[in-house]
Design a protein around this motif. Sequence first.
Motif, PDB file in Angstrom:
ATOM      1  N   UNK A  43       0.817  -1.199   0.000  1.00 11.67           N
ATOM      2  CA  UNK A  43       0.000   0.000   0.000  1.00 11.67           C
ATOM      3  C   UNK A  43       0.857   1.258   0.000  1.00 11.67           C
ATOM      4  N   UNK A  44       1.938   1.244   0.783  1.00 14.56           N
ATOM      5  CA  UNK A  44       2.866   2.378   0.795  1.00 14.56           C
ATOM      6  C   UNK A  44       3.511   2.569  -0.569  1.00 14.56           C
ATOM      7  N   UNK A  45       3.875   1.468  -1.211  1.00 16.71           N
ATOM      8  CA  UNK A  45       4.522   1.536  -2.518  1.00 16.71           C
ATOM      9  C   UNK A  45       3.595   2.125  -3.576  1.00 16.71           C
ATOM     10  N   UNK A  46       2.351   1.658  -3.600  1.00 17.01           N
ATOM     11  CA  UNK A  46       1.385   2.153  -4.582  1.00 17.01           C
ATOM     12  C   UNK A  46       1.136   3.640  -4.379  1.00 17.01           C
ATOM     13  N   UNK A  47       0.929   4.041  -3.136  1.00  8.78           N
ATOM     14  CA  UNK A  47       0.616   5.440  -2.850  1.00  8.78           C
ATOM     15  C   UNK A  47       1.805   6.348  -3.173  1.00  8.78           C
ATOM     16  N   UNK A  48       3.002   5.942  -2.725  1.00  6.28           N
ATOM     17  CA  UNK A  48       4.191   6.762  -2.983  1.00  6.28           C
ATOM     18  C   UNK A  48       4.476   6.866  -4.478  1.00  6.28           C
ATOM     19  N   UNK A  49       4.287   5.778  -5.230  1.00  4.24           N
ATOM     20  CA  UNK A  49       4.502   5.815  -6.678  1.00  4.24           C
ATOM     21  C   UNK A  49       3.550   6.803  -7.344  1.00  4.24           C
ATOM     22  N   UNK A  51      10.569  -6.159  14.202  1.00  3.51           N
ATOM     23  CA  UNK A  51      10.561  -4.695  14.020  1.00  3.51           C
ATOM     24  C   UNK A  51      11.590  -4.227  12.999  1.00  3.51           C
ATOM     25  N   UNK A  52      12.794  -4.792  13.040  1.00  2.00           N
ATOM     26  CA  UNK A  52      13.829  -4.416  12.073  1.00  2.00           C
ATOM     27  C   UNK A  52      13.455  -4.859  10.666  1.00  2.00           C
ATOM     28  N   UNK A  53      12.922  -6.073  10.544  1.00  3.29           N
ATOM     29  CA  UNK A  53      12.532  -6.596   9.232  1.00  3.29           C
ATOM     30  C   UNK A  53      11.444  -5.735   8.600  1.00  3.29           C
ATOM     31  N   UNK A  54      10.449  -5.356   9.402  1.00  2.00           N
ATOM     32  CA  UNK A  54       9.359  -4.534   8.891  1.00  2.00           C
ATOM     33  C   UNK A  54       9.860  -3.149   8.481  1.00  2.00           C
ATOM     34  N   UNK A  55      10.760  -2.576   9.282  1.00  2.00           N
ATOM     35  CA  UNK A  55      11.293  -1.256   8.978  1.00  2.00           C
ATOM     36  C   UNK A  55      12.044  -1.268   7.656  1.00  2.00           C
ATOM     37  N   UNK A  56      12.838  -2.303   7.419  1.00  2.56           N
ATOM     38  CA  UNK A  56      13.547  -2.399   6.143  1.00  2.56           C
ATOM     39  C   UNK A  56      12.564  -2.515   4.985  1.00  2.56           C
ATOM     40  N   UNK A  57      11.555  -3.359   5.128  1.00  7.83           N
ATOM     41  CA  UNK A  57      10.623  -3.605   4.023  1.00  7.83           C
ATOM     42  C   UNK A  57       9.802  -2.365   3.669  1.00  7.83           C
ATOM     43  N   UNK A  58       9.361  -1.622   4.663  1.00  6.99           N
ATOM     44  CA  UNK A  58       8.599  -0.409   4.378  1.00  6.99           C
ATOM     45  C   UNK A  58       9.496   0.670   3.788  1.00  6.99           C
ATOM     46  N   UNK A  59      10.710   0.804   4.333  1.00  4.98           N
ATOM     47  CA  UNK A  59      11.626   1.798   3.799  1.00  4.98           C
ATOM     48  C   UNK A  59      12.013   1.519   2.367  1.00  4.98           C
ATOM     49  N   UNK A  60      12.305   0.262   2.073  1.00  2.00           N
ATOM     50  CA  UNK A  60      12.678  -0.097   0.697  1.00  2.00           C
ATOM     51  C   UNK A  60      11.480   0.009  -0.239  1.00  2.00           C
ATOM     52  N   UNK A  61      10.253  -0.181   0.277  1.00  2.00           N
ATOM     53  CA  UNK A  61       9.051  -0.030  -0.554  1.00  2.00           C
ATOM     54  C   UNK A  61       8.911   1.406  -1.042  1.00  2.00           C
ATOM     55  N   UNK A  62       9.222   2.372  -0.179  1.00  5.03           N
ATOM     56  CA  UNK A  62       9.158   3.779  -0.581  1.00  5.03           C
ATOM     57  C   UNK A  62      10.242   4.093  -1.606  1.00  5.03           C
ATOM     58  N   UNK A  63      11.440   3.536  -1.418  1.00  6.58           N
ATOM     59  CA  UNK A  63      12.507   3.744  -2.393  1.00  6.58           C
ATOM     60  C   UNK A  63      12.129   3.143  -3.748  1.00  6.58           C
TER      61      UNK A  63
END
Length: 464
Positions: A80-86, A152-164
């Motif tokens: 959802x973050x990826x779609x919205x940010x794109x 928590x670390x795994x989720x943070x990486x995945x959301x951050x990379x989704x925005x990138x």
Amino acid sequence: MSYGNRTASNTIDMCSGPIVSRLLLFAIPLMLSSVLQLLFNAADVIIVGKYAGDDSLAAVGMTVPLINLVIGVFMGLSIGSNVLASRYYGSGDDVRLSRTLHTSVLVSVIGGIVLAAVGFVLSTQILVWMRAPGETLQLGSLYLKIYFLGMPASMLYNFGSAVLRAVGDTRRPMYYLFTAGVINVILNLFFVISLHMDVAGVAAATVISQIVSALLVVRCLMKETGPLHLSPASLTIDRTEFLMIFRIGIPAGLQGMLFSLSNVIIQSAVNGFGATVVAGNSAAQNIEGFIYVSMNAFYQACISFVSANVGARRPERINRIVIRAEICVFVTGLTLGGLAYLFGYRLLNIYTDSRAVMDAGIIRMRYVCLPYFLCGMMDVMVGGLRGLGYAILPMIVSFLGACGLRIIWIFTLFRLPRFHETRYLYVTYPVTWIITVLAHVICYVIVKRRFDRKHFINSSQIPY
């Protein structure tokens, strides 16, 4: 193209120019990063299988469907973050892109903490429900408890990379995964071989590497300028952006969870055939993972490209993006799946020296690897629908066409003595892929026509 102070070396223009070459520029780094991640994960399994034995191999392998099930909803939110940010990137809406970034990061941390708590408390009981063999139950439970502490670390990486990924940056996440993966392998060798920590050592090494990758992504975003700059003081959950992420991401996450649920049920059925078959199934799944992530890169590309072109109001490119992504995933899946089965015994021998385990693994590969391109084509169609902002429809179709049919098969005909063999269990994969991909194609054609009439013909507003 420049974006803030970012250069074209980090971003891809998804809204103009040739499609195939830019799909490949997007997908190849993502593919390589996923393959690298799997290589490092395979190192976990190989080290456990070679130095701790088949019971430990089975214990680690049987947890994979369960882990995917538990994190499915939150990984859907990252979509959802990826779609919205794109979409905001394509439309040039810097303010809402920044809000999406900060909302996504905070949601990832909170969600990761929730997952860590739930996974730690329930891991043993769920393995009991999965009918885990007695010799692997305690080992599997220990592995899961430690693994979930890194959520928590795994989720943070995945959301951050989704925005990138949303702005076409798939290279830097690849570098971060590589760095974390090297650390993971080194720690595996030290913990398992030198300290004899068995599955606990593998899990601990994974958690440490996840923390490293998360820190690298956070550092990257904090050094950015413009709307991709991450400021701790600005971390808040923007209600509007969160609801949009929620609307797109939750159905995507539920779909992933439902697929994982069907795989958990299949894993439970496999567990009933004993530790040897479980170990062979686990080794084959690890090999299949390399094929899947290679195809999944085009699914991710399709989401970002379609969504960015919706934001840029370029509807004439959307069908061409989907068709070309389908061609790419077909070629990738057919080639890699065929090669994996052709060299099946040699690949399985990397994970185990047991001929019986390899025989069990090759049965799965015959029914999954060869037609695996169908799974990739199914996912790309889902990516096209999600890029348009439709998340509930592909979830329903996938549940009915894939998950539902697999579950019905397992609880009906598979229980009959005539069909109670692993080959009849694995054949459910290609059958359900064929049915589901056809259903998704029909849905996409109908949805795209309606979407164009609503957002591009009868409206001048950017479709959010």
